[in-house]
Design an enzyme around this catalytic site. Structure first.
Site, mmCIF file in Angstrom:
data_model
loop_
_atom_site.group_PDB
_atom_site.id
_atom_site.type_symbol
_atom_site.label_atom_id
_atom_site.label_comp_id
_atom_site.label_asym_id
_atom_site.label_seq_id
_atom_site.Cartn_x
_atom_site.Cartn_y
_atom_site.Cartn_z
ATOM 1 N N TRP A 133 -24.714 15.492 -41.554
ATOM 2 C CA TRP A 133 -24.408 16.133 -40.266
ATOM 3 C C TRP A 133 -22.943 16.549 -40.213
ATOM 4 C CZ3 TRP A 133 -26.158 17.372 -35.343
ATOM 5 C CH2 TRP A 133 -25.184 17.424 -34.335
ATOM 6 N N ASP A 136 -17.433 18.932 -34.964
ATOM 7 C CA ASP A 136 -16.177 19.656 -34.748
ATOM 8 C C ASP A 136 -15.372 19.939 -36.023
ATOM 9 O OD1 ASP A 136 -17.064 18.536 -32.403
ATOM 10 O OD2 ASP A 136 -15.250 17.405 -32.006
ATOM 11 N N GLN A 152 -15.903 16.747 -38.582
ATOM 12 C CA GLN A 152 -16.644 15.543 -38.220
ATOM 13 C C GLN A 152 -17.900 15.499 -39.073
ATOM 14 O OE1 GLN A 152 -15.911 13.179 -35.101
ATOM 15 N NE2 GLN A 152 -14.237 13.723 -36.460
ATOM 16 N N TRP A 160 -25.916 13.002 -35.901
ATOM 17 C CA TRP A 160 -24.553 12.556 -35.590
ATOM 18 C C TRP A 160 -24.393 11.062 -35.875
ATOM 19 C CZ3 TRP A 160 -22.103 9.072 -32.435
ATOM 20 C CH2 TRP A 160 -20.756 9.292 -32.200
ATOM 21 N N PHE A 192 -12.764 10.019 -35.057
ATOM 22 C CA PHE A 192 -13.112 11.160 -34.201
ATOM 23 C C PHE A 192 -12.119 12.309 -34.410
ATOM 24 C CE2 PHE A 192 -16.134 9.651 -30.580
ATOM 25 C CZ PHE A 192 -17.032 9.180 -31.517
ATOM 26 N N ASP A 254 -9.134 13.306 -29.259
ATOM 27 C CA ASP A 254 -8.981 14.647 -29.819
ATOM 28 C C ASP A 254 -7.542 15.184 -29.742
ATOM 29 O OD1 ASP A 254 -11.721 14.292 -30.018
ATOM 30 O OD2 ASP A 254 -12.165 15.447 -28.219
ATOM 31 N N GLU A 310 -12.478 17.182 -23.435
ATOM 32 C CA GLU A 310 -12.490 17.022 -24.905
ATOM 33 C C GLU A 310 -11.757 18.161 -25.636
ATOM 34 O OE1 GLU A 310 -16.657 14.862 -26.001
ATOM 35 O OE2 GLU A 310 -16.720 17.019 -26.132
#
Ligand code: FRU
Length: 558
Positions: A133, A136, A152, A160, A192, A254, A310
């Site tokens: 998977w 971002d 990611q 995910w 992340f 982020d 985000e």
């Protein structure tokens, strides 16, 4: 526990696949001999927790849909750094008869190495990982002669999870080569999203004068702090042994970092959730990338109003190409953006809640830092419908797009246009020139049967009420009366400019990206396109394409 509840508990255990005794954990020592440990995956199988231990330290941990019989595919865990060492693998809840890891498979070759990324549902010029998977884009940057795309990544499954920074490099942002995962989950948590910058003046001390480090910022999704990693060669990665920014409030994530030249300092911003579910972007500053001081906050929406939620991005652009008139743009994951002023500490919006797209599922986009040509180029996560059959990968990136600010009758707006490097994909000009359309015109595009296409069109609808371009099963309708573009349930207002409509369309197997009036409207349409047919039709009167150029595009996979 009452008799009844005990009975219900036993039944639940049985339904869950056996008694506890039938699901022992599985531990085994082995010596790392080859480059990869092969992990058998069955899409949709129950998830098992796996851990790899070395010298009493847990070096990897993740969950995966472990195949107990015949796998759909193998995930490849790079164990080359531990060659010759004794490793221990621990798996929870594995039925006795399961074949997984009996024997433990290792390999020096990745079976997919050199294969052409040609699966039926894989976009041919949109980046997707070889396996697993992806969401971002992270750490988009230009460093030591190449573009770096981190992302990611779940290396062990096609849904995910296990957030790890995957890594691909490219000379031109179009032809990417995946070079293995860069940063892995650790005590801070899963890795992340975040960004990367080239520390040209070695303010961090991680590089050497004249030989800068690429410094990356990520969110540790257990500490909810902002971590720092760096590389001196773009291949090997180190992490700072503490958080660069501890948790501020609730979810924090982020980080986007950039150099503020007028003040000669670094700026970081990231999403912080405040009381009542308020989305904010927290700004901070630093002189050395390691120690940060909060400076200001920009407020967005609340809860499901996801303005400034985000994945922020923040940059300065000239208006209409005029370097003497620059504005700052603040955007976040869903592409809604604000335009305003910035003094190095505080952003003052002048226009807010502007719409960055009129399409579907374009998310968490990020611009490339340090582009050598000085352009502001964005790539976003394009949620595509790629989890099909027994495929071993999922999701895609968009094509790279250049961002600009232009003056319109409604105010200043941001445009997105495909980067010129994409032209290198043109393999054949299928049709070019001027076309006039009436209701009786024979479809001039009837012989075109391609899954990769670029269409450049300028339409003068004239007296026509409606003009339709049909592309591989999707109808792109321009409603002349409503001055509206519609496709697959999506719509955007797109007024004619001096009687003309300009369209650029990129078509791949996973859908198309439509750009209207030189990027004022950006409409990504994620839909697997399985037919190959093209047509143009006009209703209600004569229309003219003053330009209708169609190119076939070749694959970007090498
Ligand atoms: C956006 C996002 C980010 C987060 C990452 C986790 O898609 O939710 O906020 O860092 O994905 O994968």
């Amino acid at each position: 526990m009452t008799q009844l509840r005990r009975f219900a508990y036993v039944i639940t255990l049985l339904l869950a696949g056996g008694t506890l005794a039938a699901q022992p954990s599985f531990d085994q020592y082995f010596t790392a001999e080859k480059k990869f440990l092969q992990l058998p995956v069955k899409n949709g199988a129950p998830k098992r927790n796996l851990e790899i231990w070395k010298d009493g330290v847990r070096v990897r941990f993740f969950d995966m849909e472990l195949a107990e019989g015949t796998p759909d595919w193998y995930a490849y865990l790079d164990i080359s750094a531990w060659k010759g060492k004794s490793l221990e693998i621990r798996v929870d809840k594995l039925p006795k008869e399961a074949k997984a890891f009996r024997p433990i498979l290792q390999s020096d070759e990745d079976v997919l190495e050199g294969t052409p990324y040609a699966e039926q549902f894989r976009g041919q010029f949109h980046f997707s990982p070889k396996r697993g998977w992806m969401n971002d884009p992270n750490g988009l940057s230009y460093y030591k002669g190449q573009y770096h795309l981190f992302y990611q990544h779940n290396p062990y499954g096609r849904e995910w999870g296990n957030m790890t920074w995957g890594h691909a490099v490219s000379k031109d942002m179009i032809h990417w080569k995946e070079i293995g995962d860069a940063i892995h989950p650790d005590g801070y948590g899963p890795m992340f999203s975040g960004s990367a910058i080239v520390d040209s003046q070695n303010t961090s001390g991680f590089g050497k004068p004249g030989d800068p480090a690429l410094v990356m910022f990520f969110t540790g999704a257990t500490c909810w702090c902002q971590g720092l990693a760096w590389t001196n060669d773009g291949v090997h990665f180190n992490k700072l042994d503490r958080a660069a920014v501890p948790r501020i409030n609730k979810d924090n994530r982020d980080p986007k970092v950039f150099w503020y030249e007028p003040g000669k300092h670094w700026v970081m911003l990231f999403w912080v959730e405040r009381e009542g579910g308020l989305h904010t972007q927290q700004f901070l500053r630093s002189d050395n990338l390691k120690d940060w001081t909060p400076t200001s906050i920009v407020k967005g929406g609340t809860g499901n109003d996801r303005y400034l939620f985000e994945c922020p991005d923040f940059f300065e652009l000239p208006v209409d190409g005029n370097p003497a008139n620059k504005k700052w743009v603040l955007s976040a994951a869903n592409t809604m953006y604000a335009i305003g002023r910035f003094d190095g500490n505080t952003f003052t919006p002048e226009e807010e809640r502007l719409l960055g797209q009129f399409g579907r599922d374009y998310y968490a986009a990020q611009t490339i830092s340090n582009d050598p040509t000085g352009r502001r180029i964005e790539i976003g996560w394009w949620r595509t419908n790629t989890a099909k059959e027994n495929m071993n990968f999922n999701q895609s990136m968009s094509i790279p797009m250049e961002l600009k600010l232009v003056t319109t009758p409604d105010g200043i707006r941001m445009t997105r246009t495909p980067v010129k490097e994409l032209q290198s994909l043109r393999s054949k000009t299928l049709i070019t020139g001027v076309r006039t359309l009436t209701e009786k015109t024979v479809n001039p595009l009837k012989d075109i049967k391609e899954d990769g296409l670029e269409i450049q069109a300028t339409l003068e609808p004239g007296k026509a009420r409606q003009v339709t371009i049909q592309v591989n099963g999707l109808d792109l309708v321009y409603d002349v009366v409503a001055q509206q573009l519609r496709v697959d349930g999506l719509k955007a207002t797109l007024p004619l400019q001096k009687g003309q409509l300009q369209l650029t369309i990129y078509v791949d197997r996973t859908g198309m990206e439509i750009f209207g009036n030189n990027g004022l409207v950006f409409m990504p349409v994620n839909k697997n396109l399985t037919t190959k047919e093209l047509s143009v039709t006009a209703k209600g009167g004569k229309a003219r394409f003053t330009q209708l150029d169609v190119y076939s595009l070749q694959t970007a996979w090498q």
